[in-house]
Structures are given as C-alpha cells and as structure tokens.
Enzyme design. Structure first.
Site, PDB file in Angstrom:
ATOM      1  N   ASP A  53      46.142  28.856  35.611  1.00  0.00           N
ATOM      2  CA  ASP A  53      47.421  28.626  34.943  1.00  0.00           C
ATOM      3  C   ASP A  53      47.572  27.177  34.504  1.00  0.00           C
ATOM      4  OD1 ASP A  53      48.751  31.249  35.116  1.00  0.00           O
ATOM      5  OD2 ASP A  53      48.521  30.953  37.271  1.00  0.00           O
ATOM      6  N   TYR A 111      39.478  28.539  46.358  1.00  0.00           N
ATOM      7  CA  TYR A 111      40.428  27.574  45.814  1.00  0.00           C
ATOM      8  C   TYR A 111      40.701  26.493  46.856  1.00  0.00           C
ATOM      9  CZ  TYR A 111      41.691  30.646  41.891  1.00  0.00           C
ATOM     10  OH  TYR A 111      41.665  31.405  40.748  1.00  0.00           O
TER      11      TYR A 111
END
Length: 287
Positions: A53, A111
């Site tokens: 994003d 992540y």
C-alpha cells in the site's frame, strides 16, 4: 520466437509512491517499473508477488516479466537500472526455474515493522519508523516495555481467520502466522518480524498497532485474544505505513530463483534507510 520468463528482485522506498499497483492517479511502483522496462526494451506488463500500500517499502518484491526474443536476463540487468527512478532499484534479474510465477508460486512472506519504543529516533530513520510517542491513543495507557510488546505479539502466532485485523476487501479465510517476534536494533529502535503464508490488506499494521494498544493497557488482552480467536471486531490501531517493510518473499526450494546466500546479502541493496539495519547485529526480545 518464444518470449522467455524473467524473475526480478526489486526494492523500493514507498514514501513517494501511491502503492505498488498501477492506478489512474499518482505515481505507483508498477507504473514506474513498467515505464522503465519499456525504455530498456521490454514493453510488457509485469506481475508482482503481491501489492503493497501507499507509503510501504520493500526490501524484496519479486516480479515476473516476459522478455522479447533474443533478450536475456543478463541484458536486462545491464539496461534496466539506469532507467529506474531514485527510490526504485533492481537487485537481481534472472531466468527462473520452469513453472515459476512471482505471485502464484509464493509460499509466504516476511514483513518487518520498525517501532521507536525509547530514546529519540535518529533523523535519517525518522521517515521510516513509527514513533509511539506520536500516537495519542498509546499515550492514554502505561509506558510500553519491549518485553510486554513481545509477549502480546507472540500470542498472534497460529492458523486462524485474522478477519478482525485486516480490511473487509480482503478475503476472509484461514491464514497461518508462523512467527511474530520483536528484535532490538539499538538506540530505542525495535523491529517486529512477522512471517506467514499470507496476509490480508493492512493485516501487519493492524496486528502491530493493536498489539501496542494491548501492551499499553488501552485495549484489554481479553478483547485482543477474543478478536484473534473469533474474528470479533475491536477498536484496533492501524500502525502508520511508514514503518512497514516487505522484507522477503518465500518460494518452495524447487522454484526459488534466489539462493539463500543471495537472500541474506541482497546484491545492490542501498545501505541508506530503510534498508541498512543488519540482521546479524540485533537481539530478539524475550517475552
């Protein structure tokens, strides 16, 4: 002539991109990459391992692309980098094993999320770190300790429906979070590392932010655990995008284009933030 596949390992700083996926308004990573590929003589669309994003960074994003006849991965390695913008780069371009696809072959992702829990964040790192003292909801609770944050993060591990921790636009289904640990990087900077087989949109940011709320006592641990177990909605916290980094995309050994040694020491990766912290100099926080 048949167009041969190539696997690209790219990196980017997401600060000035409106996310990975091409969209009508604003510059995106996909748009910048495809425009650069076109200038390098590869006029075809790409397929990434997944989308990030707006504002999210990537140490390792993997992209599949087809090359024109007589065009090799070695040629791409030479011709593409000069065409790329400053916040987007190429680590490796390689012909992958037969049957490889950047998205459909992926077995998981890792992540990492950087959090300043103490001290003062250094200026070079300020755009790439969540400063907990800047989050009003966290200031309503008790002081955060690394041990308590690590403890709450550890409770998120398992196979479950993480529906309470991602956007409704993501498919609700069982996902496995294999590990969720906190590591001290020095000078009050910590890094949450989450590795799993798949993540819904904003899932890492909601998990980290809500774990911080729980560690601070603003959100009760009972409600946090209930949300994990049942998917019940809670007033969680979506941590800001600037602290999030797609660290690694994982593939089965028979399909992985990138050997372990190369993954550990990414060729051509910038030393400047958000990429310069070494995994060899940190320490895991015991819950």
């Amino acid at each position: 002539m048949k167009r041969l596949p190539a696997a690209l390992w790219i990196w980017y700083r997401g600060t000035h991109f409106r996310g990975y996926q091409r969209q009508p308004e604003g510059s995106t990573v996909q748009e910048a990459l495809e425009d650069s590929l076109r200038k390098a003589g590869v006029p075809y669309p790409v397929m990434a391992a997944g989308r990030t994003d707006r504002g999210v960074h990537a140490r390792m994003q993997v992209v599949s692309v087809r090359l024109p006849p007589f065009y090799t991965s070695e040629m791409l390695s030479e011709r593409l980098p000069p065409q790329l913008p400053p916040d987007l780069g190429l680590c490796v371009a390689r012909r992958p094993p037969e049957g490889f696809h950047a998205q459909w072959s992926a077995a998981g992702k890792e992540y990492r999320y950087r959090i300043q829990l103490g001290g003062t964040v250094s200026e070079p790192w300020r755009p790439f770190v969540m400063e907990t003292t800047a989050e009003p909801r966290l200031m309503e609770g008790r002081a955060l300790t690394p041990e308590r944050v690590a403890e709450v993060l550890g409770t998120t591990v398992g196979c479950r429906d993480f529906g309470a921790f991602h956007e409704n636009s993501s498919l609700r289904k069982p996902r496995t979070l294999e590990s969720a640990t906190l590591h001290e990087l020095g000078n009050g900077l910590f890094e949450a590392r989450l590795r799993g087989d798949g993540f819904g949109r904003y899932q890492v940011r909601y998990l980290v932010g809500s774990a911080l709320l729980t560690a601070a006592g603003v959100l009760s641990e009972e409600r946090f655990r209930s949300a994990l177990d049942s998917g019940t909605s809670i007033p969680g916290l979506k941590a800001p995008a600037q602290g999030l980094l797609l660290w690694e995309v994982l593939y089965p050994p028979t399909l992985d284009p990138f050997p372990a040694g190369e993954r550990a020491h990414a060729p051509g990766l910038p030393l400047a933030p958000p990429f310069s912290l070494s995994a060899d100099t940190d320490s895991e926080v015991a819950a």
